[in-house]
Scaffold this active site. Structure first.
Site, PDB file in Angstrom:
ATOM      1  N   LYS A   1      -4.776  19.266   6.229  1.00 45.30           N
ATOM      2  CA  LYS A   1      -3.812  20.092   6.971  1.00 45.30           C
ATOM      3  C   LYS A   1      -2.399  19.505   6.925  1.00 45.30           C
ATOM      4  CE  LYS A   1      -3.947  19.767  11.395  1.00 45.30           C
ATOM      5  NZ  LYS A   1      -4.264  19.850  12.830  1.00 45.30           N
ATOM      6  N   THR A   2      -2.267  18.226   7.230  1.00 45.29           N
ATOM      7  CA  THR A   2      -0.947  17.600   7.252  1.00 45.29           C
ATOM      8  C   THR A   2      -0.411  17.415   5.840  1.00 45.29           C
ATOM      9  OG1 THR A   2      -1.417  16.458   9.329  1.00 45.29           O
ATOM     10  CG2 THR A   2       0.340  15.555   7.973  1.00 45.29           C
TER      11      THR A   2
ATOM     12  N   LYS B   1      -2.416  16.411  24.224  1.00 42.27           N
ATOM     13  CA  LYS B   1      -3.457  17.426  24.160  1.00 42.27           C
ATOM     14  C   LYS B   1      -3.649  18.136  25.500  1.00 42.27           C
ATOM     15  CE  LYS B   1      -4.456  17.266  19.838  1.00 42.27           C
ATOM     16  NZ  LYS B   1      -3.938  18.368  18.968  1.00 42.27           N
TER      17      LYS B   1
ATOM     18  N   HIS C   1      -4.064  25.626  16.584  1.00 42.72           N
ATOM     19  CA  HIS C   1      -4.165  24.235  16.153  1.00 42.72           C
ATOM     20  C   HIS C   1      -3.952  24.228  14.640  1.00 42.72           C
ATOM     21  CE1 HIS C   1      -6.669  20.287  15.959  1.00 42.72           C
ATOM     22  NE2 HIS C   1      -5.392  20.033  16.114  1.00 42.72           N
TER      23      HIS C   1
ATOM     24  N   SER D   1     -10.138  17.715  10.884  1.00 42.43           N
ATOM     25  CA  SER D   1      -9.805  16.403  10.332  1.00 42.43           C
ATOM     26  C   SER D   1     -10.397  16.229   8.934  1.00 42.43           C
ATOM     27  CB  SER D   1     -10.339  15.303  11.260  1.00 42.43           C
ATOM     28  OG  SER D   1     -10.036  14.028  10.747  1.00 42.43           O
TER      29      SER D   1
ATOM     30  N   ARG E   1      -2.318   5.222  14.662  1.00 43.49           N
ATOM     31  CA  ARG E   1      -1.359   6.333  14.570  1.00 43.49           C
ATOM     32  C   ARG E   1       0.077   5.870  14.785  1.00 43.49           C
ATOM     33  NH1 ARG E   1      -3.351  11.758  15.087  1.00 43.49           N
ATOM     34  NH2 ARG E   1      -5.619  11.818  15.289  1.00 43.49           N
TER      35      ARG E   1
ATOM     36  N   ASP F   1       1.043  20.263  13.816  1.00 41.23           N
ATOM     37  CA  ASP F   1      -0.205  20.253  14.588  1.00 41.23           C
ATOM     38  C   ASP F   1      -0.421  21.441  15.529  1.00 41.23           C
ATOM     39  OD1 ASP F   1      -2.654  18.921  15.175  1.00 41.23           O
ATOM     40  OD2 ASP F   1      -1.813  18.185  17.047  1.00 41.23           O
TER      41      ASP F   1
ATOM     42  N   ARG G   1      -9.290  10.182  22.073  1.00 39.54           N
ATOM     43  CA  ARG G   1      -9.497  11.037  23.234  1.00 39.54           C
ATOM     44  C   ARG G   1     -10.901  10.854  23.813  1.00 39.54           C
ATOM     45  NH1 ARG G   1     -10.270  15.656  22.322  1.00 39.54           N
ATOM     46  NH2 ARG G   1     -10.457  15.644  20.051  1.00 39.54           N
TER      47      ARG G   1
END
Length: 532
Positions: free
Chosen positions: A243-244, A200, A219, A239, A324, A258, A60
Site C-alpha cells: 500500500k505505501t 488509531k 484505511h 500489511s 517506526r 494511511d 497496538r
C-alpha cells in the site's frame, strides 16, 4: 502553572480536569523535544530526531479496546468486533485516571482530524508524555494561530501510560485499556506507551462519525496526477501488500499514506503526517522516507541505534519488527500542500495471494468491489509465524477491521454507492505469488505490478481486451504493455494445471466460507457477486 497557547475559554479546567501541577498547551516541535529531553523520555538523534522506546507495548493492543455500551450507540456499534464497557465502569476509570494525573504535568495538543474543513474533527489530546504530544502533532493536522485561538475541542483523548487499569474495577481485560465513550466524547488510554493508539483512536472516531454524514472513511493511501486532483487514485491494502510503496509514486502527488475520507466534495487525508515502518528501510528503495529518519522532530520509535554515533540499525528487530518513524507530511517532497484530492477515478484493492491463484490485476464491477472490500483478503505464508506450514488466508473486512465501530456492510454500501455515482474504475491487484503457491512459485515481479498500475491509472488498460476469470467472475486483461501475456493468466504460469485448479477451488471456498457472515446484510447484486 499554564504555559503555551490556548483558547482561554477552553482550558482543561473548563472540562473539569483540575489539580495538575503544570499544563503545557500547544507547544511547537522544538519546545516539545526540549521538554521531553528534560524529562528523560528519550534521546536526541541525528538531525534533531527524537529516539524513544515504548516498553513492553511495541504495537497496538486491540484486545484491550472497549466501547461504552450506551442506549444511543447500542443499535449502531458492531458488537461482535468491539468489546463493550459499561457506563459505570467508564466513569470509574475516568475518575481514577484523572486522580492519578493530579499533581503531575501534561502536554495538550489541539488538532484537527481531517484536511477538509467541512468534515474535520476538533480533537484535544492530553498526554502524560511530551513525546506523545510531538507524535500526535505530526500525525494530525495543525491549526493556524487564529484557529487555535478559537479552538473548541469536540473530542478529548486522555493518554496516561503510567496508569494501570484494574480489570475487576474498570470492566476491562488487563492493566492496559483503550476506552471510547461516544456520548461523553472522551477516549481514555492507559497502561501503554505505544503512540499509535493515539492515531488509531482518532481514526476509529472518524470511522464512526463520518458515515452518518455520507462520508466514506477509508484505511487507504491516496495520490493524484501532478496538478490534477481530479485524477485521484486510492489504494486499499493490509500489511505486506504494498500500500505505501505503490502509492509513493514519484510521478504522482501523494495525498497521504494511511487514512482518508471520501465526501461529496472529493477525497481528503485525515492526517498531517506519516507513521512509516522502518524495518529494512533502505535509501535506495525508499529514499524520501529514509531521509526523514535524520530530519528534525521525526519520532524514531523502537529502533536500535549506536550509542556513540547514533546511527540507526534498520535490520535489528530485537526490540520489535514494528519499528517506526513519525514525521509531518511535508517532509515528503511530492506531498500535496492541501492533502485534498478529487473523487477517486481509480480504486486499487491490494492483496498478497500466497496461493498463486489470483491474476496480477483484475477489473471489478461495483458489486464485486464491495465483495472484495468486505472480504479484505491477504495471506500469511510459511515461515512468517510459528506453526504456519502452508499459506493461510487472512480476511480483515474493509481492509481494517480493528478500526471499524460500525458493521462492515455500512462501509461497503457507502463505497459501492460512491463508486457507482462517480463512475470509478475498481481494480484488484495481486502482489503475491505466481507460477505456484508460496514455496513453489515466485513473487509477482514488482516491475510488472508497476507497469499494470501505470496502465490502469492512465486509462490505457481499460481500453484493451478482457477475459472473464472462471473462478471469481471478474475481468482480467488479455494483454498489457510491458507485461508478458502468460503472467496475466495465472493458470498458464503453473507447470501443473490440475494442481492450479485444485488450489483455485480451495481459495474460492475460503472466500465463500468467510463471506457467509455478510450474506444476511447485503443486497442481491453483491450476493450474486459472492456466489458466482
Amino acid at each position: 502553572m499554564i504555559t503555551g497557547r490556548v483558547n482561554p475559554d477552553k482550558t482543561l479546567e473548563s472540562q473539569g480536569i483540575t489539580g495538575l501541577e503544570s499544563v503545557h498547551y500547544n507547544y511547537l516541535e522544538p519546545a516539545l523535544i526540549e521538554l521531553a529531553l528534560q524529562r528523560g523520555e528519550g534521546k536526541l538523534g541525528k538531525g534533531g530526531t527524537f529516539l524513544v522506546t515504548t516498553g513492553k507495548h511495541t504495537g497496538r493492543s486491540p484486545k484491550d479496546k472497549f466501547v461504552v455500551r450506551s442506549a444511543s450507540v447500542e443499535p449502531t456499534i458492531w458488537w461482535d468486533n468491539n468489546a463493550p464497557m459499561t457506563e459505570a465502569a467508564f466513569d470509574q476509570l475516568h475518575a481514577d485516571m484523572l486522580d492519578h494525573l493530579k499533581g503531575g504535568d501534561v502536554v495538550v495538543q489541539d488538532l484537527f482530524g481531517g484536511a477538509d474543513p467541512a468534515h474535520r474533527l476538533d480533537v484535544r489530546v492530553v498526554a502524560e508524555l511530551a513525546w506523545h504530544g510531538l507524535f500526535i502533532r505530526h500525525l494530525l493536522r495543525r491549526p493556524s494561530a487564529d484557529e487555535l485561538a478559537n479552538f473548541d475541542p469536540e473530542y478529548t483523548i486522555i493518554n496516561c501510560p503510567s496508569f494501570s487499569a484494574d480489570p475487576e474495577k474498570h470492566g476491562c481485560r488487563s492493566e492496559t485499556v483503550i476506552a471510547m465513550n461516544f456520548d461523553k466524547k472522551i477516549i481514555l488510554i492507559g497502561g501503554t506507551a505505544y503512540a499509535g493508539e493515539n492515531k488509531k483512536s482518532v481514526f476509529t472516531l472518524l470511522n464512526y462519525l463520518l458515515p452518518e454524514k455520507g462520508v466514506m472513511p477509508m484505511h487507504c493511501s491516496a495520490n493524484h496526477a501532478p496538478g490534477n486532483p481530479a485524477d485521484t487514485a486510492i489504494f486499499f491494502g493490509l500489511s505486506g501488500t504494498g500500500k505505501t510503496t505503490l502509492s509513493a509514486d514519484p510521478s504522482r502527488t501523494l495525498i497521504g499514506d494511511d487514512e482518508h475520507g471520501w465526501s461529496e466534495r472529493g477525497s481528503f487525508n485525515f492526517e498531517g503526517g506519516c507513521y512509516a515502518k522502518t524495518i529494512n528501510l533502505s535509501k535506495e528503495a525508499e529514499p524520501e522516507i529514509y531521509d526523514t529518519t535524520e530530519k528534525f522532530g521525526t519520532v524514531i520509535e523502537n529502533m536500535v541505534f549506536d550509542p556513540e554515533t547514533l546511527e540507526l540499525d534498520f535490520e535489528d528487530d530485537s526490540l520489535t519488527a514494528n519499528m517506526r518513524c513519525a514525521y509531518p507530511l511535508h517532509y515528503i517532497s511530492n506531498a500535496s500542500d492541501t492533502a485534498l484530492g478529487g473523487h477517486p477515478k481509480n480504486i486499487i484493492m491490494l492483496t498478497c495471494d500466497a496461493f498463486g491463484v489470483l491474476p496480477p490485476i483484475a477489473r471489478l464491477t461495483p458489486s464485486q468491489a464491495m465483495y472484495h472490500f468486505l472480504s479484505g483478503f491477504t495471506s500469511k505464508v510459511a515461515g512468517t509465524e510459528r506453526g504456519v506450514t502452508e499459506p493461510e488466508p487472512t480476511f480483515s473486512t474493509c481492509f481494517g477491521a480493528p478500526f471499524m465501530p460500525r458493521r462492515p456492510e455500512v462501509y461497503g454500501k457507502l463505497l459501492q454507492d460512491k463508486i457507482a455515482k462517480h463512475n470509478a474504475t475498481c481494480w484488484l491487484v495481486n502482489t503475491g505469488w505466481t507460477g505456484g503457491a508460496y514455496g513453489t512459485g515466485s513473487r509477482m515481479p514488482i516491475r510488472a505490478t508497476r507497469a499494470l498500475l501505470t496502465a490502469a491509472l492512465d486509462g490505457s488498460l481499460n481500453k484493451g481486451t478482457f477475459r472473464k476469470d472462471p473462478n471469481f467472475g471478474f475481468e482480467v486483461p488479455a494483454t498489457a504493455h510491458g507485461v508478458a501475456d502468460i503472467l496475466l493468466d495465472p493458470r498458464r504460469t503453473w507447470d501443473d494445471t490440475a494442481a492450479y485448479d485444485a488450489q483455485a477451488e480451495k481459495l474460492v471456498q475460503m472466500f465463500a466460507d468467510n463471506f457467509e457472515q455478510y450474506l444476511p446484510h447485503i443486497d442481491a447484486d453483491v450476493r450474486d457477486a459472492a456466489i458466482g
